[in-house]
Design an enzyme around this catalytic site. Sequence first.
Site, PDB file in Angstrom:
ATOM      1  N   TRP A 298       5.398  79.920  95.052  1.00 18.57           N
ATOM      2  CA  TRP A 298       5.121  78.524  94.698  1.00 18.57           C
ATOM      3  C   TRP A 298       5.853  77.529  95.602  1.00 18.57           C
ATOM      4  O   TRP A 298       5.901  76.349  95.275  1.00 18.57           O
ATOM      5  CB  TRP A 298       5.532  78.271  93.244  1.00 18.57           C
ATOM      6  CG  TRP A 298       4.600  78.866  92.249  1.00 18.57           C
ATOM      7  CD1 TRP A 298       3.552  78.234  91.621  1.00 18.57           C
ATOM      8  CD2 TRP A 298       4.603  80.202  91.740  1.00 18.57           C
ATOM      9  NE1 TRP A 298       2.904  79.104  90.776  1.00 18.57           N
ATOM     10  CE2 TRP A 298       3.528  80.318  90.822  1.00 18.57           C
ATOM     11  CE3 TRP A 298       5.393  81.328  91.977  1.00 18.57           C
ATOM     12  CZ2 TRP A 298       3.236  81.494  90.149  1.00 18.57           C
ATOM     13  CZ3 TRP A 298       5.104  82.504  91.307  1.00 18.57           C
ATOM     14  CH2 TRP A 298       4.036  82.579  90.401  1.00 18.57           C
ATOM     15  N   CYS A 333      -0.867  80.816  89.492  1.00 19.40           N
ATOM     16  CA  CYS A 333      -1.397  81.095  88.152  1.00 19.40           C
ATOM     17  C   CYS A 333      -2.906  81.235  88.126  1.00 19.40           C
ATOM     18  O   CYS A 333      -3.457  82.134  87.485  1.00 19.40           O
ATOM     19  CB  CYS A 333      -0.934  80.028  87.166  1.00 19.40           C
ATOM     20  SG  CYS A 333      -1.688  78.397  87.380  1.00 19.40           S
ATOM     21  N   HIS A 398      -1.664  74.852  84.070  1.00 21.82           N
ATOM     22  CA  HIS A 398      -1.382  76.284  84.084  1.00 21.82           C
ATOM     23  C   HIS A 398      -2.624  77.011  83.576  1.00 21.82           C
ATOM     24  O   HIS A 398      -3.285  76.543  82.638  1.00 21.82           O
ATOM     25  CB  HIS A 398      -0.177  76.636  83.222  1.00 21.82           C
ATOM     26  CG  HIS A 398       0.146  78.100  83.227  1.00 21.82           C
ATOM     27  ND1 HIS A 398       0.375  78.799  84.385  1.00 21.82           N
ATOM     28  CD2 HIS A 398       0.241  79.010  82.216  1.00 21.82           C
ATOM     29  CE1 HIS A 398       0.625  80.067  84.092  1.00 21.82           C
ATOM     30  NE2 HIS A 398       0.529  80.213  82.784  1.00 21.82           N
ATOM     31  N   ASP A 421      -1.862  86.441  79.855  1.00 24.43           N
ATOM     32  CA  ASP A 421      -1.386  85.707  81.039  1.00 24.43           C
ATOM     33  C   ASP A 421      -0.683  86.665  81.992  1.00 24.43           C
ATOM     34  O   ASP A 421       0.296  87.314  81.621  1.00 24.43           O
ATOM     35  CB  ASP A 421      -0.436  84.595  80.607  1.00 24.43           C
ATOM     36  CG  ASP A 421      -0.134  83.602  81.723  1.00 24.43           C
ATOM     37  OD1 ASP A 421      -0.563  83.847  82.866  1.00 24.43           O
ATOM     38  OD2 ASP A 421       0.523  82.580  81.450  1.00 24.43           O
ATOM     39  N   GLU A 518      -3.810  65.572  68.109  1.00 20.82           N
ATOM     40  CA  GLU A 518      -2.420  65.162  68.285  1.00 20.82           C
ATOM     41  C   GLU A 518      -2.040  64.086  67.273  1.00 20.82           C
ATOM     42  O   GLU A 518      -2.767  63.107  67.078  1.00 20.82           O
ATOM     43  CB  GLU A 518      -2.197  64.633  69.702  1.00 20.82           C
ATOM     44  CG  GLU A 518      -2.194  65.703  70.769  1.00 20.82           C
ATOM     45  CD  GLU A 518      -0.920  66.518  70.789  1.00 20.82           C
ATOM     46  OE1 GLU A 518      -0.117  66.396  69.839  1.00 20.82           O
ATOM     47  OE2 GLU A 518      -0.718  67.290  71.748  1.00 20.82           O
ATOM     48  N   GLU A 523      -1.639  69.074  62.880  1.00 24.00           N
ATOM     49  CA  GLU A 523      -0.960  69.426  64.135  1.00 24.00           C
ATOM     50  C   GLU A 523       0.553  69.518  63.930  1.00 24.00           C
ATOM     51  O   GLU A 523       1.207  70.453  64.403  1.00 24.00           O
ATOM     52  CB  GLU A 523      -1.294  68.382  65.206  1.00 24.00           C
ATOM     53  CG  GLU A 523      -0.651  68.643  66.566  1.00 24.00           C
ATOM     54  CD  GLU A 523       0.662  67.897  66.744  1.00 24.00           C
ATOM     55  OE1 GLU A 523       1.505  68.363  67.534  1.00 24.00           O
ATOM     56  OE2 GLU A 523       0.852  66.855  66.071  1.00 24.00           O
ATOM     57  N   TYR A 594       2.464  72.050  91.979  1.00 25.49           N
ATOM     58  CA  TYR A 594       1.843  71.872  90.664  1.00 25.49           C
ATOM     59  C   TYR A 594       2.690  72.405  89.517  1.00 25.49           C
ATOM     60  O   TYR A 594       2.441  72.073  88.352  1.00 25.49           O
ATOM     61  CB  TYR A 594       0.449  72.508  90.644  1.00 25.49           C
ATOM     62  CG  TYR A 594       0.423  73.991  90.368  1.00 25.49           C
ATOM     63  CD1 TYR A 594       0.189  74.476  89.083  1.00 25.49           C
ATOM     64  CD2 TYR A 594       0.619  74.914  91.385  1.00 25.49           C
ATOM     65  CE1 TYR A 594       0.150  75.835  88.824  1.00 25.49           C
ATOM     66  CE2 TYR A 594       0.583  76.263  91.141  1.00 25.49           C
ATOM     67  CZ  TYR A 594       0.348  76.730  89.865  1.00 25.49           C
ATOM     68  OH  TYR A 594       0.316  78.076  89.615  1.00 25.49           O
TER      69      TYR A 594
END
Length: 761
Positions: A298, A333, A398, A421, A518, A523, A594
Site C-alpha cells: 500500500w 483490498c 475497503h 475478507d 443512521e 441502528e 486509499y
Amino acid sequence: MEFLRELDGFFRRIQIDVETRRREDRSLNVFNVSSVPKPSKSILAVDKVYFYAKNNATEHRTIRYELVHRQPETAILRRGQPFTFIIRFADGKSFNPGKDILRLNFDLGPNPSIIKHTQGILNVRGDEEELTKENDQWDVRVVGKDADTITLQVQIPVDVPIGIWKLKIFTGETSEPAGRLRLYDCPNDIYILFNPWCEEDSVYMEREEHDGKKANNLQDEYVLADVGKIWMGAYGSARGREWVYGQYDDATLPVCMYLLEGCGIPHFERANPVVVSRALTKMVNQADGDNGILVGRWDGKYDDGTAPSAWTGSVKIIEDYLATKTPVKYGQCWVFAGVLTTVCRALGIPARPVSNLVSAHDTNGTFTIDRFFDAKGNALESDPFNPGGETDSIWNFHVWVEAWMARADLPKGYGGWQAIDATPQERSAGFYQCGPASVEAIRKGQVGLAYDVAFVLASVNADCVTWKEDKTSEIGYVQMNCDRYKVGKQILTKKPFVFDTVGQSDTDDITDTYKSSEGSNEERISLLTAVGSSVRAKRFFRYPEKAAEDIVFDLIELERIPIGESFNVVVTLENRSKQVRTINAVLSATTNFYNGVKAHLVRHATATFVLQPMAREELRLPVSAKDYMGKLVEYGIMKLCASATVKETNQTWIEEDDFQVIMPSVDIKVTGSKKVGQPLEVIFTFVNVLKMQLTQCKMAFEGPGLTRSDFRDYPDLAPGETLTIKINLMPKFAGEHSLVACFDSKEFTEITGAVKVVVTK
C-alpha cells in the site's frame, strides 16, 4: 518445512504449463493392473472410460470451464446431480450380470474413507434401472449395454467434499475368490464442485422474485458471470471498475485445489462451505507465509512487481502464480476481493465483491475509531489506550466479498450472505483470515456468532471519537466529539443482470443489509448490543461527549474534481457567543493512499484572527492544479484537513474531508462481423490531457471468450499526445462478452475503459 515440501509436490502434480497445455493432445493411459493373487484371464479387463465431459458439463452448468475442452477429457461436475459415463471392456467382452463383478470406487485424497464421506463404493448388479437412494448417498443405474460397453449413471451425494476425485474400477467373477479382482485405475481427474442449483446443497440460492413471482436465477450472476464490477474511490465519487473474474480459465481450478491443500483442512471438511470459504481468505493472501496467491502492498512502491491498479482481472494473477509457484506482487483490498470472488465462483460458491465507502479499521475492538490530541491540540501519533500503540484508521473504501451459504452452525436466520475478507488486516484465530461473518448478524450486532462479526461490524458502523488530554479526567482524556455518521457511508455492489460499461446504473446500494438507517433507534440498539458484549468497548462508551461550545465550525466538502482543475479549502466559522473569540486555525491539503496513509503535502497554511460576537467568517485556501500535479498517487485521493483552537475557551475542533481527482478514460471501439471464428478489430485510444509527459506507459486488456490477459509496454506520451492501439481478436463463444482495458504509467494509474461485445454464431 516438510509440509511445504509435500505441498510443493502436490503443486507440481497439478501444475499446467500455461503455453504447452494448449498444444498437448495426450491419449488416455492404458489401464493399470493390480492383483493379489493373480486374477483369471477370463475376468473382464477395462480398456477405457469415456466421461463425455462436454455432455455432462452441459447438464452440470460447467460447460464453459476450459479444462472440459482439453485432452485428456476432464469431468467437472456438481454434487447433488447424476452424471453419465461409459466403460469399454477389452477383447470385445461384455458385462454379464450373473457372472461378472463390477465395482466402482470414487476416492478423494490419499486416505479415502466411507465414514468420512471421502469414498463412495458402488457394486453394479446390472439390473439397476432407476436411482433409488436418497440424494446424500452414492447411487448407480445402468443406462445401456452394448457388445463391449456399459453405460452407467452415477448419483453424486449432495454433501460430498469438493475436490479432485479419482475412479477405480474393480472387475472379477462371482465364481472366483473375493481377492481375485482386476483393477483399472482411471487416469482422468474428476472435479466435484458445490451446487448452488440443488436445493439440498448448503450453497443453494433461490430464484430472485419480482411481483411475488420467481424470475431470474441469481446463480447466473453470482456463479456463472465471469466479468463484473468493483466499486472504488472516495464517498461521493466512487465508481464501479470492471473486473474479469475468469473462473473458467484452465489455471483456476488447479490453483483452487492447491489452495485447499495448502490451507491444511482435512478432505472431509471440504464439504462445508463455511470451512472452505474461511480457508480461502487465508490462502488468497500470503501474509502468514504459507505461499498464498498475492502479496499486499500500500505504499506506492511497485517496481519489482505489478501495481495493483494495473490489473484488469484475476486470470493473469492466477496464471503467474501457477507458473512461478510463488506469491504474485502486488495486491490491495479490491484485488484480493476480485481473486477471492474468482475462486469462490470457480468452486461453485455464489460470491460478489462488496465495497464499503469510508471503512473503519478498529484495531482494539472498541467499536470506535479514536483520535487523540494533547492539551495544546496537537495530534498524537499513537493510541495511549492500545497496548501496542497501533492507531485506528479510516480507509476511503475497503472491499471484501460476500459468499452465499447456509449456516447450520448458527441459530436459524443467519444464513444467506456472509462477509469474507482476504485482505490481511487483523489476525483471526492466529491467522490472517476473516469470516464468514453473517451479514444479518452484523446488522443485529450479534458479535458472539462465528466468525469475525465484531470486526466487520466496526468496519461499517463504528463511531468516530476525538479525545483531548485532560488531567482532571479519570482516564486522562475527555471526549471532544463523536461522529456517529461518518463510517459506512455506502456499501455498494453490482446489480444482478445489469452491466453498464459507460455509467453507474448498475450500482446496487446494500447499506441497509448491514445496518439500519443512521441515527435510528434500531441502528443504535444494534451497535450498543455489540458494545455490551465487550468489556473494553463498554468502558469507551461510558464517557459522554463534551457539551457543545460557542464557536461552530464547518469544512465545506468536495466530492470530485476533474484532473487539472483548481479548487479551494473552505471553512466557515460562526461565533454564537456574545464575547470576542481569538482563533488559531490550520488548513491543509494532502494526497493520500486509499487506506488513509498520507502520501504528500500539497498546501498548508496557518492563521490567527479575531471573530467578533455573533459574527460569521470564511477561511479559504486556494489549491491550483500545479500544486497537486505530480503528487497524486493511485486512485487520486486527496484529503482536506482543518483544525482550530479558541484561545479564550480552549475549544478544539478538527474535521477532514476526502475527495477524488477524476482521471480520463480509455476509449474502446470494436469493428467487424462479431461472429464466432471471424476476426474483430479493436482500437484502444487514450489521450494525454495533462500538461506533463507520461512515462513507463503500459496497456493491459482482456475479455473472456475474446482474448486472454495481455500486458504491453509503450513509449512515453507527451502532453496532448494520443496513444492508439489496434489488435485483432477471434471470438471463441457466442453471447455477450466484455472487453476491459487499463492504462498505467509512472505518473498516473487506474485509467480504465470497457465495452460490451455481442457475438453471434
